[in-house]
Design an enzyme around this catalytic site. Structure first.
Site, PDB file in Angstrom:
ATOM      1  CB  CYS A 181      62.140 -55.718  -7.660  1.00  0.00           C
ATOM      2  SG  CYS A 181      63.536 -55.584  -6.560  1.00  0.00           S
ATOM      3  CB  THR A 182      57.690 -53.573  -9.659  1.00  0.00           C
ATOM      4  OG1 THR A 182      57.476 -53.885  -8.270  1.00  0.00           O
ATOM      5  CG2 THR A 182      56.373 -53.679 -10.401  1.00  0.00           C
TER       6      THR A 182
END
Length: 213
Positions: free
Chosen positions: A46-47
């Protein structure tokens, strides 16, 4: 709620976010929207996704698209996570991340798939047009990062095909030839709609240069 289908009205909601309270339909206004979910804050895939989406800000803006992410953690957690994203991905996240701790939006949009995870949202993507209709849904497994170049490509196709009587072929990218819809058969109509000319590959497969280029 049952799974959202293409053409359905995207459900409205009000929810907290990293940028304060969001009323979804009001937030979108007359823009297109991309709503995409993340399993949790401080997760590696997600980062990278949020960092890359942030770098595409100008690409989304020139297509009149507003981006809205979602994670089931609280807004305060999002703020800390955004610091990590900005640092590690060399960007500045400027779009809201919904704080869906009560799973309200996740439930509305069927983002939790119990057989994959009872609590975490899968990587869902919804493209929503200015009439608030769902135009694209993609669902990835939690372990696989999404291709946001592909999401931009689909938006290009949707915006083009809404305006002209065409469809886009396999692997099409903005600027390449498109397909004349099979429903258009009158030669005079074809000539007036596609003044750049067209190529007949088969009676049902006719290509023409992209009309708006």
């Amino acid at each position: 709620m049952s799974t959202l289908r293409l053409g359905d009205t995207a459900p409205d909601f009000e929810q907290d976010s990293s940028k304060g309270r969001i009323k979804f339909h009001e937030y979108l206004g007359d823009s297109w929207g991309v709503l995409f979910s993340h399993p949790a804050d401080f997760t590696p895939v997600c980062t990278t996704e949020l960092g890359y989406t942030s770098k595409l800000a100008q690409e989304f803006a020139k297509r009149n698209v507003k981006v809205l992410a979602l994670s089931v953690d609280e807004a305060a957690s999002h703020q800390k996570w955004i610091g990590d994203i900005n640092e590690t991905q060399n960007t500045t996240v400027d779009f809201p991340i919904l704080a869906d701790a009560d799973r309200k939006v996740s439930t509305l949009y069927d983002m939790i798939h119990p057989n994959a995870s009872a609590t975490a949202t899968v990587r869902s993507v919804f493209v929503i047009d200015p009439a608030k209709k769902v135009r694209l849904t993609i669902t990835y497994p939690a372990s696989t990062g999404r291709n946001f170049d592909e999401i931009l490509r689909v938006i290009d196709s949707l915006q083009l095909t809404d305006q002209y009587s065409v469809a886009t072929p396999v692997n099409w990218k903005d600027g390449e030839d498109v397909i004349i819809l099979p429903s258009i058969q009158d030669p005079e109509v074809i000539k007036s709609k596609f003044p750049k000319g067209h190529t007949v590959v088969k009676p049902y497969l006719r290509t023409t240069p992209q009309p708006n280029k």
